[in-house]
Scaffold this motif. Sequence first.
Motif, PDB file in Angstrom:
ATOM      1  N   ASP A  56       0.814  -1.224   0.000  1.00 13.06           N
ATOM      2  CA  ASP A  56       0.000   0.000   0.000  1.00 13.06           C
ATOM      3  C   ASP A  56       0.846   1.272   0.000  1.00 13.06           C
ATOM      4  O   ASP A  56       0.369   2.326  -0.422  1.00 13.06           O
ATOM      5  N   THR A  57       2.081   1.197   0.481  1.00  7.85           N
ATOM      6  CA  THR A  57       2.897   2.413   0.628  1.00  7.85           C
ATOM      7  C   THR A  57       4.084   2.486  -0.341  1.00  7.85           C
ATOM      8  O   THR A  57       4.690   3.542  -0.477  1.00  7.85           O
ATOM      9  N   ARG A  58       4.417   1.391  -0.988  1.00  7.90           N
ATOM     10  CA  ARG A  58       5.627   1.325  -1.830  1.00  7.90           C
ATOM     11  C   ARG A  58       5.641   2.402  -2.914  1.00  7.90           C
ATOM     12  O   ARG A  58       6.636   3.108  -3.096  1.00  7.90           O
ATOM     13  N   GLU A  59       4.547   2.543  -3.631  1.00  5.60           N
ATOM     14  CA  GLU A  59       4.515   3.471  -4.771  1.00  5.60           C
ATOM     15  C   GLU A  59       4.769   4.918  -4.356  1.00  5.60           C
ATOM     16  O   GLU A  59       5.509   5.635  -5.016  1.00  5.60           O
ATOM     17  N   ILE A  62       5.988   6.401   1.277  1.00  3.18           N
ATOM     18  CA  ILE A  62       5.657   7.013   2.560  1.00  3.18           C
ATOM     19  C   ILE A  62       5.287   5.931   3.567  1.00  3.18           C
ATOM     20  O   ILE A  62       5.072   4.787   3.208  1.00  3.18           O
ATOM     21  N   SER A  63       5.221   6.331   4.826  1.00 10.73           N
ATOM     22  CA  SER A  63       4.816   5.384   5.870  1.00 10.73           C
ATOM     23  C   SER A  63       3.307   5.160   5.815  1.00 10.73           C
ATOM     24  O   SER A  63       2.561   5.945   5.210  1.00 10.73           O
ATOM     25  N   TYR A  64       2.863   4.100   6.480  1.00 13.40           N
ATOM     26  CA  TYR A  64       1.430   3.805   6.536  1.00 13.40           C
ATOM     27  C   TYR A  64       0.697   4.912   7.301  1.00 13.40           C
ATOM     28  O   TYR A  64      -0.415   5.294   6.939  1.00 13.40           O
ATOM     29  N   ALA A  65       1.324   5.430   8.350  1.00 14.03           N
ATOM     30  CA  ALA A  65       0.721   6.533   9.120  1.00 14.03           C
ATOM     31  C   ALA A  65       0.507   7.752   8.221  1.00 14.03           C
ATOM     32  O   ALA A  65      -0.540   8.403   8.288  1.00 14.03           O
ATOM     33  N   LEU A  67       0.160   7.662   4.972  1.00 11.79           N
ATOM     34  CA  LEU A  67      -0.851   7.302   3.989  1.00 11.79           C
ATOM     35  C   LEU A  67      -2.258   7.533   4.556  1.00 11.79           C
ATOM     36  O   LEU A  67      -3.131   8.068   3.877  1.00 11.79           O
ATOM     37  N   LEU A  68      -2.465   7.144   5.820  1.00 13.87           N
ATOM     38  CA  LEU A  68      -3.785   7.290   6.437  1.00 13.87           C
ATOM     39  C   LEU A  68      -4.076   8.709   6.893  1.00 13.87           C
ATOM     40  O   LEU A  68      -5.233   9.143   6.904  1.00 13.87           O
TER      41      LEU A  68
END
Length: 106
Positions: A56-59, A62-65, A67-68
Motif C-alpha cells: 500500500d505504501t511502496r509506490e 511514505i509510511s502507513y501513518a 498514507l492514512l
Amino acid sequence: VIFEDAGDILQPICLPTKLCQECVRANRADPAVRNRARQKYETDLYAVNDLIIKPDTREKGISYAELLNPTGLAVEFFISHHWAEDFGEFVQSVLRHAIVAGPEIS
C-alpha cells in the motif's frame, strides 16, 4: 471458510480475515514455501507489514501513518509490539486499552 452442519444448511463458523486470506494466497504462490525453503506466512505483524502495509505504501514511498493521515495527528500513546505477535491478539490488546484509557483522554 469453515462450515458447521446445521441440518439442511451449512452455517459458516469461521470467516477468514483479509490477513488470513493474504497469507494463504502468498503461501500458495511461493514455491520456496511449498519446498520448505522459506517459512510460511502466519497471521502476525510480519505478514501485516509484508502483505498489506508495504504494497500500500511502496509506490508513494511514505509510511502507513502518512498514507492514512497525510497532515499528521497528535499522539497520545505510543504502542510497541513484537513482530511475531498474532495480529488479532494485538488488535484486541489495543482495543482493551482504548476502552480503559479512552474516557481519560481529553
